[in-house]
Write an enzyme that holds these catalytic residues in place. Structure first.
Site, PDB file in Angstrom:
ATOM      1  N   SER A  96       0.730  -1.311   0.007  1.00  0.00           N
ATOM      2  CA  SER A  96      -0.161  -0.101  -0.003  1.00  0.00           C
ATOM      3  C   SER A  96       0.829   1.253   0.094  1.00  0.00           C
ATOM      4  CB  SER A  96      -0.843  -0.008   1.262  1.00  0.00           C
ATOM      5  OG  SER A  96      -0.191   0.516   2.309  1.00  0.00           O
ATOM      6  N   LYS A 133       0.649   4.471   6.765  1.00  0.00           N
ATOM      7  CA  LYS A 133      -0.154   5.264   5.958  1.00  0.00           C
ATOM      8  C   LYS A 133       0.281   7.052   5.944  1.00  0.00           C
ATOM      9  CE  LYS A 133      -3.092   2.226   4.134  1.00  0.00           C
ATOM     10  NZ  LYS A 133      -2.493   0.877   4.676  1.00  0.00           N
TER      11      LYS A 133
END
Length: 172
Positions: A96, A133
């Protein structure tokens, strides 16, 4: 055991008969710059123990004549761990964050801190678990954004920012 020995263990390792002899040896190693003592008096590796010469720069674009000269000597630990007392390592799983240059199997160094800013790469705890993230603000609220278009933004109902990523590295 992947840690520095205690004074008692140092006695056994060096076949010394007294703790004062082990203290003497430990202090000699401190004076030589091989080890240090932390604030609690425990033995830790010295900052310069794992250092390498920094030779300069190299182009990643078109080739250029190389000039090798010793620019400096840096300690890899000091370079990767600006605040060792608050730093932790994690191995990255998943893809990701690939567009941020963070690949599966990379190691990230994160600092436990509440001092994070929008656009920092953070380690966050959400109701679904821990994740890595970008911290973003969208439509007036905070969200966690992947660096891979295949992943949606995360808008956690609850959670906390554990820390921010300060460096990453990989071996080949």
């Amino acid at each position: 055991h992947k840690r520095m020995p205690s004074i008692t263990e140092l006695m056994g390792l060096l076949n010394l008969s007294s703790r004062s002899s082990a203290f003497y040896v430990a202090n000699q190693l401190v004076d030589a710059g091989i080890i240090e003592k932390d604030t609690a008096g425990k033995l830790i590796p010295a900052a310069g123990l794992y250092s390498a010469p920094l030779l300069g720069h190299i182009r990643a674009g078109f080739a250029a004549p190389a000039e090798e000269e010793l620019a400096d000597t840096i300690t890899v630990g000091e370079y990767l761990l600006p605040r060792p007392d608050a730093s932790y390592l994690l191995t990255v799983e998943g893809d990701s964050m690939i567009d941020a240059g963070i690949q599966p199997g990379d190691m990230i160094v994160f600092e436990r801190t509440k001092d994070v800013k929008i656009n920092d790469i953070v380690v966050a705890l959400t109701e679904d678990g821990y994740t890595l993230k970008y911290l973003r603000r969208k439509e007036g609220r905070l969200c966690l954004e992947a660096a891979n278009e295949a992943y949606p933004d995360i808008h956690p109902r609850e959670g906390e920012i554990i820390g921010k990523v300060v460096s990453t590295f990989r071996t080949y």
